[in-house]
Design a protein around this motif. Sequence first.
Motif: not given
Length: 422
Positions: A117-133
Amino acid sequence: MLSHEDNDLLCRVGPGTPGGTLMRRFWHPVCTSAQLPHPDCPPLRVRLLGEDYVAFRDTQGQVGFFEELCMHRGASLALGRVEEGGIRCLYHGWKFNAFGDVLETPNHADPKYAARMKAPAFSVHEEGGVVWAYVGPKEMQPAFSRYAFMDAEPDHRVVLRVNVACNYLQLVEGGEDSSHVGVLHTNMARPGWKDDEFTRNPDVVNPAALASNDLEPALKIEETAFGFHYVALRKTDDPKIRNARVVPFIVPYGRIIPAPAFQFTVLEVPEDDTHTSTYLIVHGDSPVTEEKIIELLGLDDPRYYDRKHSAFRATWADTFGQDRVLMKENWTGLRGVEVEDATIALSQGPLYERSREHLVPADQAVVRVRRVLLESVKRAMQNQQPAALGLDLSSVSACDAQLQEGTAWQDLLPSHRQTETA
């Protein structure tokens, strides 16, 4: 004027819409780093492009970004336990790590089942005080775009999120409309207006501190690889010198606004068709505090801003807190750049219908926003590359400077030409 059909094309961002197709090609801010302040802190519900997600920070500090509802039976993971390297659903105890791996399924304790199984997770990048997806098609995931504020020292940068209950495009257009600055923000832009005198605002942090009293700027626009940039040229006391205020528009919703000593990067992220998360990132070469920026924006008043939930609170219920008596000395009867901008956007309604407008030459940048976005939607629907996608944006900036007659305004920010080939 924009037709009703084109208005919907740009404003509707849910799954399966043309505007939503464009938006899902980009990385988006989904929360500030401060909203997930430490490992194993409470998870955060996130609304993005008409869909619901959950963000969490695991024991090692890694951020995970999932569809909100548990893949087992649909309970909200925003109620879950964040512990021991993952997030656990309260309903049946299924546990997932930040990358979507299924670690435990207590009501079906077969490790082979969990491994499949694999949960529906998305790519994440954290930089500059912000979490991006990135929540778009995996096969189309672009390179992450860097901004200049990401290289600023932490004490030279402030990151704020303000949730406003209207469509993102109203806020984008307001930000790209240079002619409104000297009017809506009169008290900050043109001190002395009551006495018909212009005195420049000495606050080097204030993006509304104009260097000219000219309310009818001449606009010149040039398309770029990231969207476009334009200059608002204002008259000065010297007929051979113009004040030049250069502002970029970064597809799909970004802009950078100059203050005398700082840059304001503003990203109007659509939560859905009628709600927007505005991310304001202030950075410069000297220290700046969150308290200073919140006061400048008018958000230090709890009637306007709920800091815990990042919510802009003013509504028509109390006419947005407007003080009609104060208007004898204060142009708007409001206080603060963001309070004035958000109030005007909210006054247009949840989703503004543009087919009844009457535009003037000072609205050229607003018209160009729409044109560039319509072209970007068209390209996304044809699986082509929209403007700005995957570009290194760290050289994109803004400025407010004096321009000698005969000098090209583009020379004020030559780095924008470099971005063309990034």
